[in-house]
Design a protein around this motif. Structure first.
Motif, mmCIF file in Angstrom:
data_model
loop_
_atom_site.group_PDB
_atom_site.id
_atom_site.type_symbol
_atom_site.label_atom_id
_atom_site.label_comp_id
_atom_site.label_asym_id
_atom_site.label_seq_id
_atom_site.Cartn_x
_atom_site.Cartn_y
_atom_site.Cartn_z
ATOM 1 N N MET A 59 29.663 0.730 23.046
ATOM 2 C CA MET A 59 29.381 -0.477 23.768
ATOM 3 C C MET A 59 28.040 -1.038 23.319
ATOM 4 O O MET A 59 27.086 -0.309 23.097
ATOM 5 N N ALA A 60 27.958 -2.350 23.191
ATOM 6 C CA ALA A 60 26.729 -2.999 22.739
ATOM 7 C C ALA A 60 25.651 -2.905 23.821
ATOM 8 O O ALA A 60 25.939 -2.861 25.012
ATOM 9 N N ALA A 61 24.423 -2.884 23.369
ATOM 10 C CA ALA A 61 23.297 -2.810 24.312
ATOM 11 C C ALA A 61 23.227 -4.094 25.130
ATOM 12 O O ALA A 61 23.546 -5.180 24.647
ATOM 13 N N LEU A 62 22.797 -3.957 26.364
ATOM 14 C CA LEU A 62 22.678 -5.106 27.241
ATOM 15 C C LEU A 62 21.420 -5.911 26.915
ATOM 16 O O LEU A 62 20.398 -5.344 26.542
ATOM 17 N N THR A 63 21.525 -7.214 27.076
ATOM 18 C CA THR A 63 20.352 -8.063 26.899
ATOM 19 C C THR A 63 19.494 -7.979 28.155
ATOM 20 O O THR A 63 19.932 -7.469 29.192
ATOM 21 N N GLU A 64 18.288 -8.507 28.074
ATOM 22 C CA GLU A 64 17.387 -8.519 29.232
ATOM 23 C C GLU A 64 18.019 -9.292 30.389
ATOM 24 O O GLU A 64 17.945 -8.874 31.547
ATOM 25 N N GLN A 108 15.610 0.712 32.852
ATOM 26 C CA GLN A 108 15.153 -0.681 32.850
ATOM 27 C C GLN A 108 15.669 -1.425 34.086
ATOM 28 O O GLN A 108 14.932 -2.175 34.715
ATOM 29 N N VAL A 109 16.936 -1.212 34.434
ATOM 30 C CA VAL A 109 17.508 -1.842 35.622
ATOM 31 C C VAL A 109 16.776 -1.353 36.871
ATOM 32 O O VAL A 109 16.466 -2.146 37.772
ATOM 33 N N LYS A 136 13.670 -0.398 37.065
ATOM 34 C CA LYS A 136 12.366 -1.062 37.089
ATOM 35 C C LYS A 136 12.496 -2.477 37.661
ATOM 36 O O LYS A 136 11.646 -2.909 38.445
ATOM 37 N N ILE A 137 13.538 -3.176 37.269
ATOM 38 C CA ILE A 137 13.758 -4.537 37.771
ATOM 39 C C ILE A 137 14.033 -4.497 39.268
ATOM 40 O O ILE A 137 13.483 -5.296 40.035
ATOM 41 N N ILE A 138 14.868 -3.555 39.695
ATOM 42 C CA ILE A 138 15.179 -3.417 41.125
ATOM 43 C C ILE A 138 13.902 -3.161 41.919
ATOM 44 O O ILE A 138 13.650 -3.801 42.934
ATOM 45 N N LEU A 139 13.075 -2.237 41.440
ATOM 46 C CA LEU A 139 11.848 -1.894 42.157
ATOM 47 C C LEU A 139 10.833 -3.032 42.124
ATOM 48 O O LEU A 139 10.025 -3.161 43.046
ATOM 49 N N SER A 140 10.873 -3.875 41.086
ATOM 50 C CA SER A 140 9.960 -5.019 41.054
ATOM 51 C C SER A 140 10.384 -6.082 42.073
ATOM 52 O O SER A 140 9.547 -6.806 42.593
ATOM 53 N N LYS A 141 11.672 -6.160 42.347
ATOM 54 C CA LYS A 141 12.183 -7.130 43.324
ATOM 55 C C LYS A 141 12.137 -6.585 44.741
ATOM 56 O O LYS A 141 11.949 -7.331 45.692
ATOM 57 N N ARG A 142 12.391 -5.289 44.884
ATOM 58 C CA ARG A 142 12.441 -4.652 46.204
ATOM 59 C C ARG A 142 11.498 -3.463 46.200
ATOM 60 O O ARG A 142 11.919 -2.318 46.018
ATOM 61 N N SER A 143 10.221 -3.722 46.400
ATOM 62 C CA SER A 143 9.228 -2.656 46.353
ATOM 63 C C SER A 143 9.380 -1.677 47.515
ATOM 64 O O SER A 143 8.829 -0.584 47.480
ATOM 65 N N ASP A 144 10.154 -2.065 48.549
ATOM 66 C CA ASP A 144 10.389 -1.145 49.659
ATOM 67 C C ASP A 144 11.293 0.010 49.262
ATOM 68 O O ASP A 144 11.349 1.018 49.946
ATOM 69 N N LEU A 145 11.977 -0.128 48.155
ATOM 70 C CA LEU A 145 12.813 0.958 47.638
ATOM 71 C C LEU A 145 11.966 1.781 46.674
ATOM 72 O O LEU A 145 11.949 1.550 45.486
ATOM 73 N N VAL A 146 11.229 2.734 47.197
ATOM 74 C CA VAL A 146 10.361 3.573 46.381
ATOM 75 C C VAL A 146 11.220 4.397 45.438
ATOM 76 O O VAL A 146 12.268 4.909 45.829
ATOM 77 N N ALA A 147 10.780 4.533 44.197
ATOM 78 C CA ALA A 147 11.581 5.205 43.169
ATOM 79 C C ALA A 147 12.063 6.577 43.599
ATOM 80 O O ALA A 147 13.200 6.955 43.349
ATOM 81 N N GLY A 148 11.241 7.365 44.266
ATOM 82 C CA GLY A 148 11.635 8.706 44.690
ATOM 83 C C GLY A 148 12.642 8.708 45.821
ATOM 84 O O GLY A 148 13.364 9.669 46.016
ATOM 85 N N ASN A 149 12.704 7.629 46.574
ATOM 86 C CA ASN A 149 13.583 7.567 47.738
ATOM 87 C C ASN A 149 14.843 6.746 47.511
ATOM 88 O O ASN A 149 15.636 6.586 48.421
ATOM 89 N N VAL A 150 15.022 6.217 46.343
ATOM 90 C CA VAL A 150 16.164 5.351 46.071
ATOM 91 C C VAL A 150 17.476 6.099 46.228
ATOM 92 O O VAL A 150 18.434 5.577 46.767
#
Length: 88
Positions: free
Chosen positions: A1-6, A43-44, A46-60
């Protein structure tokens, strides 16, 4: 499968957030439903956490959206009450 664009990764991130807000499960489960390689997944996330900072990476993985009230259901109830026929 081809890599996803930004742009495709941003779309995927927004779709994950939308599904999370609708109560379809936690972010990790939702992301598993997409065919992403490890780099794209990071990468996805990182984008999610930049939009929803209440979703801490460790608790996602353990976060559930079912605690929040469903605004869509409230709106539907309100519209239904407006257009309900009055019985005489």
């Amino acid at each position: 499968m081809a890599a996803l664009t930004e742009a495709q990764m941003r779309i995927c991130a927004h779709a994950c957030i939308t599904r999370y807000e609708r109560g379809e499960g936690n972010i990790a489960t939702i992301m598993e439903s997409y065919a992403l390689n490890e780099e794209e997944r990071e990468q996805v996330m990182k984008i999610i956490l930049s939009k929803r900072s209440d979703l801490v990476a460790g608790n996602v993985d353990n976060s559930l959206s079912t605690d929040a009230p469903n605004e869509q259901e409230e709106t539907v109830k309100w519209y239904n009450s407006i257009f309900r026929k009055k019985t005489v």
